[in-house]
Motif scaffolding. Structure first.
Motif, PDB file in Angstrom:
ATOM      1  N   THR A 255       0.406   6.931  -5.236  1.00  0.00           N
ATOM      2  CA  THR A 255      -0.679   6.582  -6.155  1.00  0.00           C
ATOM      3  C   THR A 255      -1.485   7.822  -6.512  1.00  0.00           C
ATOM      4  OG1 THR A 255      -0.869   4.399  -5.144  1.00  0.00           O
ATOM      5  CG2 THR A 255      -2.750   5.147  -6.440  1.00  0.00           C
ATOM      6  N   VAL A 256      -1.848   7.929  -7.769  1.00  0.00           N
ATOM      7  CA  VAL A 256      -2.712   9.035  -8.205  1.00  0.00           C
ATOM      8  C   VAL A 256      -4.109   8.833  -7.628  1.00  0.00           C
ATOM      9  CG1 VAL A 256      -3.808  10.135 -10.200  1.00  0.00           C
ATOM     10  CG2 VAL A 256      -1.395   9.423 -10.310  1.00  0.00           C
ATOM     11  N   ILE A 257      -4.632   9.888  -6.967  1.00  0.00           N
ATOM     12  CA  ILE A 257      -5.983   9.807  -6.386  1.00  0.00           C
ATOM     13  C   ILE A 257      -6.910  10.892  -6.938  1.00  0.00           C
ATOM     14  CG2 ILE A 257      -5.245   8.697  -4.241  1.00  0.00           C
ATOM     15  CD1 ILE A 257      -5.507  11.501  -2.884  1.00  0.00           C
TER      16      ILE A 257
ATOM     17  N   ARG B 190       0.454   4.315 -10.262  1.00  0.00           N
ATOM     18  CA  ARG B 190       1.552   4.499  -9.316  1.00  0.00           C
ATOM     19  C   ARG B 190       2.749   5.148 -10.006  1.00  0.00           C
ATOM     20  NH1 ARG B 190       1.692  -0.174  -4.808  1.00  0.00           N
ATOM     21  NH2 ARG B 190      -0.492   0.067  -4.230  1.00  0.00           N
TER      22      ARG B 190
ATOM     23  N   ASP C   7      -1.507  10.263  -3.147  1.00  0.00           N
ATOM     24  CA  ASP C   7      -1.639   9.952  -1.727  1.00  0.00           C
ATOM     25  C   ASP C   7      -0.289  10.040  -0.998  1.00  0.00           C
ATOM     26  OD1 ASP C   7      -0.295   7.743  -2.646  1.00  0.00           O
ATOM     27  OD2 ASP C   7      -1.685   6.272  -1.814  1.00  0.00           O
TER      28      ASP C   7
ATOM     29  N   VAL D  59      -6.510   7.733 -12.167  1.00  0.00           N
ATOM     30  CA  VAL D  59      -6.627   7.360 -10.758  1.00  0.00           C
ATOM     31  C   VAL D  59      -6.162   5.912 -10.588  1.00  0.00           C
ATOM     32  CG1 VAL D  59      -8.312   6.767  -8.958  1.00  0.00           C
ATOM     33  CG2 VAL D  59      -8.453   8.985 -10.115  1.00  0.00           C
TER      34      VAL D  59
ATOM     35  N   ALA E   8     -14.315   7.653 -11.675  1.00  0.00           N
ATOM     36  CA  ALA E   8     -13.469   6.457 -11.601  1.00  0.00           C
ATOM     37  C   ALA E   8     -13.451   5.893 -10.182  1.00  0.00           C
ATOM     38  CB  ALA E   8     -12.045   6.796 -12.059  1.00  0.00           C
ATOM     39  N   GLN E   9     -13.293   6.799  -9.200  1.00  0.00           N
ATOM     40  CA  GLN E   9     -13.290   6.320  -7.819  1.00  0.00           C
ATOM     41  C   GLN E   9     -14.665   5.803  -7.402  1.00  0.00           C
ATOM     42  OE1 GLN E   9     -11.695  10.185  -6.696  1.00  0.00           O
ATOM     43  NE2 GLN E   9     -10.218   9.162  -5.344  1.00  0.00           N
TER      44      GLN E   9
ATOM     45  N   ARG F  90      -8.607  -3.090   2.206  1.00  0.00           N
ATOM     46  CA  ARG F  90      -8.295  -2.771   3.609  1.00  0.00           C
ATOM     47  C   ARG F  90      -9.463  -2.008   4.254  1.00  0.00           C
ATOM     48  NH1 ARG F  90      -2.959   0.538   4.770  1.00  0.00           N
ATOM     49  NH2 ARG F  90      -3.002   0.582   7.055  1.00  0.00           N
TER      50      ARG F  90
ATOM     51  N   ARG G  19      -6.922  17.804 -11.154  1.00  0.00           N
ATOM     52  CA  ARG G  19      -7.495  19.142 -11.268  1.00  0.00           C
ATOM     53  C   ARG G  19      -7.029  19.728 -12.585  1.00  0.00           C
ATOM     54  NH1 ARG G  19     -10.000  21.742  -6.760  1.00  0.00           N
ATOM     55  NH2 ARG G  19     -10.250  23.307  -8.369  1.00  0.00           N
TER      56      ARG G  19
ATOM     57  N   GLY H 240     -11.266  17.949  -5.031  1.00  0.00           N
ATOM     58  CA  GLY H 240     -12.695  18.222  -4.995  1.00  0.00           C
ATOM     59  C   GLY H 240     -13.219  18.765  -6.304  1.00  0.00           C
TER      60      GLY H 240
ATOM     61  N   HIS I  88      -1.324  14.358   1.020  1.00  0.00           N
ATOM     62  CA  HIS I  88      -1.593  14.630  -0.390  1.00  0.00           C
ATOM     63  C   HIS I  88      -0.335  15.205  -1.034  1.00  0.00           C
ATOM     64  CE1 HIS I  88      -5.686  15.144   1.344  1.00  0.00           C
ATOM     65  NE2 HIS I  88      -6.152  14.805   0.170  1.00  0.00           N
TER      66      HIS I  88
ATOM     67  N   ASP J  68     -13.748  12.124  -5.494  1.00  0.00           N
ATOM     68  CA  ASP J  68     -14.195  13.260  -6.299  1.00  0.00           C
ATOM     69  C   ASP J  68     -14.181  12.952  -7.790  1.00  0.00           C
ATOM     70  OD1 ASP J  68     -11.502  13.291  -6.913  1.00  0.00           O
ATOM     71  OD2 ASP J  68     -11.160  15.374  -6.303  1.00  0.00           O
ATOM     72  N   SER J  69     -14.316  11.659  -8.149  1.00  0.00           N
ATOM     73  CA  SER J  69     -14.305  11.298  -9.568  1.00  0.00           C
ATOM     74  C   SER J  69     -15.199  10.095  -9.818  1.00  0.00           C
ATOM     75  CB  SER J  69     -12.878  10.972 -10.032  1.00  0.00           C
ATOM     76  OG  SER J  69     -12.414   9.790  -9.405  1.00  0.00           O
TER      77      SER J  69
ATOM     78  N   GLN K 234       0.845  -1.193   0.000  1.00  0.00           N
ATOM     79  CA  GLN K 234       0.000   0.000   0.000  1.00  0.00           C
ATOM     80  C   GLN K 234       0.880   1.242   0.000  1.00  0.00           C
ATOM     81  OE1 GLN K 234      -3.619  -0.022   2.148  1.00  0.00           O
ATOM     82  NE2 GLN K 234      -4.136  -1.489   0.562  1.00  0.00           N
TER      83      GLN K 234
ATOM     84  N   ASP L 169     -14.860  21.185  -3.751  1.00  0.00           N
ATOM     85  CA  ASP L 169     -13.833  22.221  -3.655  1.00  0.00           C
ATOM     86  C   ASP L 169     -14.498  23.562  -3.358  1.00  0.00           C
ATOM     87  OD1 ASP L 169     -11.536  23.779  -3.944  1.00  0.00           O
ATOM     88  OD2 ASP L 169     -11.935  24.053  -6.090  1.00  0.00           O
TER      89      ASP L 169
ATOM     90  N   ALA M 145     -10.402  10.788   5.235  1.00  0.00           N
ATOM     91  CA  ALA M 145     -10.653  11.998   4.450  1.00  0.00           C
ATOM     92  C   ALA M 145      -9.536  12.337   3.462  1.00  0.00           C
ATOM     93  CB  ALA M 145     -10.919  13.175   5.386  1.00  0.00           C
ATOM     94  N   VAL M 146      -8.965  11.320   2.854  1.00  0.00           N
ATOM     95  CA  VAL M 146      -8.047  11.509   1.722  1.00  0.00           C
ATOM     96  C   VAL M 146      -8.668  10.728   0.569  1.00  0.00           C
ATOM     97  CG1 VAL M 146      -5.743  11.056   0.803  1.00  0.00           C
ATOM     98  CG2 VAL M 146      -6.021  11.762   3.195  1.00  0.00           C
ATOM     99  N   GLY M 147      -8.712  11.323  -0.605  1.00  0.00           N
ATOM    100  CA  GLY M 147      -9.332  10.683  -1.761  1.00  0.00           C
ATOM    101  C   GLY M 147      -8.901   9.226  -1.877  1.00  0.00           C
ATOM    102  N   ILE M 148      -9.876   8.345  -2.088  1.00  0.00           N
ATOM    103  CA  ILE M 148      -9.585   6.919  -1.989  1.00  0.00           C
ATOM    104  C   ILE M 148      -8.788   6.424  -3.194  1.00  0.00           C
ATOM    105  CG2 ILE M 148     -11.805   6.227  -3.015  1.00  0.00           C
ATOM    106  CD1 ILE M 148      -9.992   4.417  -0.128  1.00  0.00           C
ATOM    107  N   ASP M 149      -7.714   5.731  -2.903  1.00  0.00           N
ATOM    108  CA  ASP M 149      -6.951   4.954  -3.880  1.00  0.00           C
ATOM    109  C   ASP M 149      -7.646   3.600  -3.966  1.00  0.00           C
ATOM    110  OD1 ASP M 149      -5.148   3.189  -5.063  1.00  0.00           O
ATOM    111  OD2 ASP M 149      -3.717   3.295  -3.397  1.00  0.00           O
ATOM    112  N   PRO M 150      -8.138   3.204  -5.154  1.00  0.00           N
ATOM    113  CA  PRO M 150      -8.887   1.946  -5.246  1.00  0.00           C
ATOM    114  C   PRO M 150      -8.130   0.740  -4.664  1.00  0.00           C
ATOM    115  CG  PRO M 150      -9.123   3.186  -7.286  1.00  0.00           C
ATOM    116  CD  PRO M 150      -8.120   3.929  -6.440  1.00  0.00           C
ATOM    117  N   HIS M 151      -6.807   0.816  -4.731  1.00  0.00           N
ATOM    118  CA  HIS M 151      -5.980  -0.255  -4.198  1.00  0.00           C
ATOM    119  C   HIS M 151      -6.216  -0.458  -2.697  1.00  0.00           C
ATOM    120  CE1 HIS M 151      -2.409  -2.456  -5.764  1.00  0.00           C
ATOM    121  NE2 HIS M 151      -2.229  -2.700  -4.473  1.00  0.00           N
ATOM    122  N   LYS M 152      -6.719   0.562  -2.024  1.00  0.00           N
ATOM    123  CA  LYS M 152      -6.883   0.481  -0.561  1.00  0.00           C
ATOM    124  C   LYS M 152      -8.252  -0.071  -0.164  1.00  0.00           C
ATOM    125  CE  LYS M 152      -3.580   4.116   0.675  1.00  0.00           C
ATOM    126  NZ  LYS M 152      -3.273   4.972  -0.469  1.00  0.00           N
TER     127      LYS M 152
END
Lengths: 382, 382
Positions: free
Chosen positions: A261-263, A340, A275, A337, B112-113, B93, A266, B142, A319, B109-110, A8, B135, B83-90
């Protein structure tokens, strides 16, 4: 078989091939000079990295904390220099490490410290070895080589029950020496200053077996080290953008990076969000005053190819912001998104300090995400 | 009985009385607004600190890493927002933490997520709650409150198997709002923006039970939070020089500091050297762009009195440099080798992140070195 796609993010990566190449380069240079290395372990704080420098078994090391001294003692390292001016409060711990069989030496630059070390030595019946710090460039601590206090400090150590082991200089200003000529000049000045200080002690009838110099830029710069008995360097095992920025190494020598990782994106601002914030890279902005400001680091693909003009331009706690460097005519790469990338750091010591271990890759060309071959430990704290 | 003279330097100190006062201040303000706090734990990362915010038992918390989520789950906290934009890899967990009984919500905020969260939810048969990041000031991530993608993201979550829980904004630019009027304006804009976004979702027939705002400057600035369901803040438990610099608190509210020891002097340069470098304070220079640049921090005596005009002007890895601030007409204080002082940090989150635990003092006036009453844990990593 894990690859850099598996752990991770964010996490720290060490490229073993680059580390070994960096180690071999300084080894060859110092072999030519005939002066042994006293590895500074404050960059990697890792027995695994040190073992690559000393494949034949533990060698002499420099530490920046007594926690490092204890960790390396646990790993069999018994020739240890604690190269931060001694706080008298720490002497009981120094003595305890010495009782474990570690030849632990301390550093100082004042009569007050010399008297404290002498008293602690006499009280313990253990002459603590001490080096006197000599200032060669006004960077930080130390006394002038010609300061009359030098033999006085030496005498108080030697007569008070401690062991006067020698003198030490660190050309800290060489981190700003951005030509080979400037680094050679810095190395010669570091050498000449500390050798002159040793001469003053010897002419005063005092011993000075150790004459220690070192910094990563100067360690690589000069082969004639007549009068010097050891060279200290540590950053060079990983190198970083600050060192590349002054020309001590190339960007493709950088052995430490952080996978993020890209999250988010903008596009209105030209930002790619990750992240990996300053907890992952540190707040170090060492390239801000160099010719090329790399922000918080250069961005590469997961397999290590530099993405042209893409830097980590901003950092919050968790971030990172990636953007094209100011003035770039390039195009922001497509990084969806979940993608890596790796961040090459400004300052390896500071970035490594944000991590508890290293994920090790072999380095060299290979298809796909690099394989994680090993995990190397890291020990921090004080 | 240990005092601040006993632990080996450098180490982090928390003033309990100041922490409690800071906590009480925001509690009273939010009580007036009628909106509950969702404590951001990224500053202290400490169950002991959180327990002072929630004396009646675990309350709602915000985390910046999944490591914090796990640590707070271990401590009985079951209402957690990552409260950090989710990385799908996580997401695996996240789902594992939810299976432990934690109502863990994610941020995104996308599309894709949203699709990744919906798919993971559907696959697991567990609708993961998600907030959509709005945002409000161009600070970081955001989407705009009026962006047509907002209901589209909401619909993909709700229809795809996840739980659309609401919207969130963070007025990150309020860290630069250096008047009460500017902070109130930032707070109102944060509120109005996210409430408007919630309206768009509801008008699209989508649920939006949570409307979350927060930052330490805005959390203290406005009592009318109509339409808002929760306020996030974390830095305020300790505060720091950046917050004092914009007027959110006073310097004597700062509850976190680092104890360091004098190890040398350079009278020729006006420097006092200490054993606390950037490993102890972090490299954060957040006050560099404020009206008063505090270097790496303000210096106080061991019992907390600010030493006039003395700042930590420089930092190496394990060395700090103390000097009078530029332009000062003061006199460098006499601080002999071995003297302990405290550094008040620019950025509490960054300085705290350099330490594994806190030494806790009671605060208030008392003769001699403050007594260490307790040690509070801290949990880091990712």
């Amino acid at each position: 078989m894990n690859t850099l796609n598996d752990p991770q993010t964010p996490f720290a990566v060490v490229d073993r091939a680059r580390t070994d190449r960096n180690i071999a380069r300084l080894r060859a240079h110092l072999h030519a000079s005939g002066v042994p290395l006293r590895l500074h372990v404050k960059t990697s704080k890792s027995l695994d990295v040190a073992a690559r420098v000393f494949p034949g078994g533990p060698g002499p090391v420099t530490v920046s904390t007594l926690a490092e001294a204890g960790y390396f003692a646990d790993g069999g390292y018994t020739d240890v220099l604690y190269a931060v001016g001694i706080d008298p409060h720490k002497l009981p711990r120094v003595l305890a490490l010495r009782r474990r069989g570690v030849d632990l030496a301390v550093l100082l630059d004042s009569v007050a410290q010399a008297d404290a070390v002498a008293k602690a030595s006499a009280d313990a019946g253990d002459p603590v070895p001490a080096l006197i710090e000599i200032d060669c460039d006004g960077h930080r601590g130390g006394i002038g080589a010609d300061d009359p206090i030098l033999p006085e400090i030496g005498r108080r150590l030697a007569d008070g029950g401690a062991e006067l082991r020698g003198v030490l200089a660190h050309a800290g200003e060489s981190y700003f020496a951005d030509t080979p000529a400037a680094r050679r000049e810095a190395a010669r000045h570091e050498r000449d200053t500390v050798v002159r200080a040793a001469g003053h002690l010897r002419r005063a009838g005092l011993p000075c077996p150790v004459v220690s110099v070192g910094s990563t830029p100067t360690a690589h710069a000069e082969a004639d080290l007549a009068g010097v008995t050891e060279v200290r360097a540590g950053n060079y095992v990983f190198f970083d953008l600050v060192m590349a920025g002054i020309g001590v190494c190339d960007v493709d020598d950088l052995a430490l990076s952080v996978v993020v990782t890209v999250i988010g994106h903008r596009p209105d601002r030209g930002w790619i969000l990750t992240d990996g914030g300053w907890t992952a890279t540190s707040r170090d902005r060492g390239t801000a005053t160099q010719r090329i400001d790399q922000g918080y680091g250069l961005v590469t693909t997961l397999d290590g190819r530099v993405l042209p003009d893409l830097i980590m331009s901003g950092a919050s706690q968790e971030h990172g912001t990636l953007a094209l460097r100011p003035g770039s005519t390039g195009v922001l790469p497509e990084l969806p998104v979940g993608t890596r990338v790796r961040i090459l750091p400004n300052h390896a010591c500071a970035t490594a300090a944000q991590h508890r271990r290293y994920h090790v890759i072999g380095g060299g060309a290979a298809a796909g995400a690099p394989v994680v071959e090993a995990h190397w430990a890291r020990h921090d704290g004080w």
